[in-house]
Scaffold this active site. Structure first.
Site: not given
Length: 365
Positions: A106, A110, A157, A161, A175, A223
């Site tokens: 993965h 953020r 993932e 925060n 990208h 993309e």
């Protein structure tokens, strides 16, 4: 029992957003010059490119790659040379890497509004929400999304925060690539949902594949590539590097990736290299881009890392060291859950985490 996703947030983002640098236009994704911090103990452990002493984090034993280092080595009898050579080859991490069972698990980054991003990815990009969890005692939430189960597909993932609604993507991240059946229809859907399209559908620069460029709610470029069907629609992670040959050699030696192809585009002044653990049609690839004359990029504080499965995190760390990379988390079991990982930086400073294959599957259970 704590989960790997929770503990991997030792390596997750800064809880304090930096002032964003001037944003990249998505249509300049090729040619534009393209974290951690918290009072929390978990984030204080690892700033990008640095770590606390190993004994304070995991108590893991130091690498024993070079057995007998610094000691005189006696010459072996002629009759034993073949056996000695076989033993050396067996212990050589760079040789071992070639047969390691690896895949891209993965990619971590953020976001400022987790629910908004999940809605965009599921409604506009066709991803499925695989799992989501909130960790109030650590002041963050995360969610995993993708096009299939985590034990066989490359996934996203997302980390949120508490209190941070904006991140600086920087100029180094390029990208994410998503394969779709019909680029034009996907673009119309995204427009209808209020999404941002930065390049209308059409042939790629210097190529024939139909693509379009969009941005998610946080400004991460995507993309869209018209190639279908495919078992893995989440097909690319593009990062910019300052020395393409150096980067390619590192990922081949330390990560065991195969160089699938390179393409030079002098008209647009960039060169790309595709690397991975399978063909571009069947598995995700790492796309490295070198823009002529640019050797350094601002990495921002949004993009975090790629996680890669391995049969041995200790040998993986040794291979990284031997290939010129930097270990920022010594290999060993994470406190409390025994999942073995190691984290490293490539020569350009991009971070990756190796996760033990068996431990990863146990975590998913």
């Amino acid at each position: 029992m704590a989960s790997l996703s929770v503990t991997l947030n030792l390596l997750r983002p800064c809880s304090i957003a930096r002032k964003p640098s001037p944003s990249l236009r998505f249509f300049d994704v090729r040619n534009s010059a393209s974290s951690y911090c918290s009072t929390s103990r978990r984030l204080a452990l690892f700033h990008l490119g640095s770590a606390l002493p190993q004994s304070q984090i995991l108590g893991a034993k130091a690498s024993q790659l070079l057995r007998g280092e610094g000691k005189p080595v006696e010459a072996a009898p002629v009759a034993d040379l073949s056996q000695a050579g076989a033993a050396i080859a067996e212990e050589n991490p760079l040789e071992w890497v070639k047969d390691d069972k690896r895949r891209m698990l993965h990619v971590v980054y953020r976001v400022g509004d987790l629910d908004k991003t999940i809605k965009f990815y599921t409604e506009c990009l066709g991803m499925k929400l695989l799992r989501k969890r909130d960790i109030p005692e650590e002041q963050y939430s995360n969610a995993f999304l993708g096009y299939g189960p985590e034990d066989s597909n490359f996934t996203v993932e997302l980390t949120y925060n508490y209190g941070v609604d904006k991140y600086d993507i920087g100029t180094g991240f390029g990208h994410f690539g998503i394969a779709v059946e019909d680029v034009a229809k996907t673009v119309e859907l995204i427009k209808g949902k209020g999404g941002k399209v930065t390049r209308e559908p059409g042939p790629a620069n210097g190529g024939s594949t139909i693509i379009a460029l969009i941005e998610d709610p946080d400004g991460y470029p995507f993309e869209l590539l018209e190639k279908w069907p495919t078992p893995e629609p989440f097909s690319q992670v593009m990062l910019r590097v300052g020395d393409l040959d150096r980067a390619v050699n590192f990922y081949k030696k330390a990560f065991g990736m195969e160089l699938l192809r390179t393409r030079d585009n002098p008209e647009y002044k960039y060169t790309v290299a595709m690397l991975g653990y399978g063909t571009e049609d069947n598995s995700p690839v790492l796309e490295l881009t070198y823009n002529y004359g640019i050797t350094d990029y601002d990495k921002g504080n949004g993009y975090a890392q790629i996680a890669i499965g391995t049969d041995d995190v200790y040998k993986s760390a040794d291979a990284v060291r031997l290939s010129g990379g930097k270990i920022i988390l010594e290999p060993g079991p994470l406190p409390g859950i025994n999942t073995k990982i190691t984290a490293c930086l490539d020569p350009d400073g991009w971070k990756s985490v190796f996760v033990d294959n068996i431990d990863f599957l146990k975590e998913l259970e």
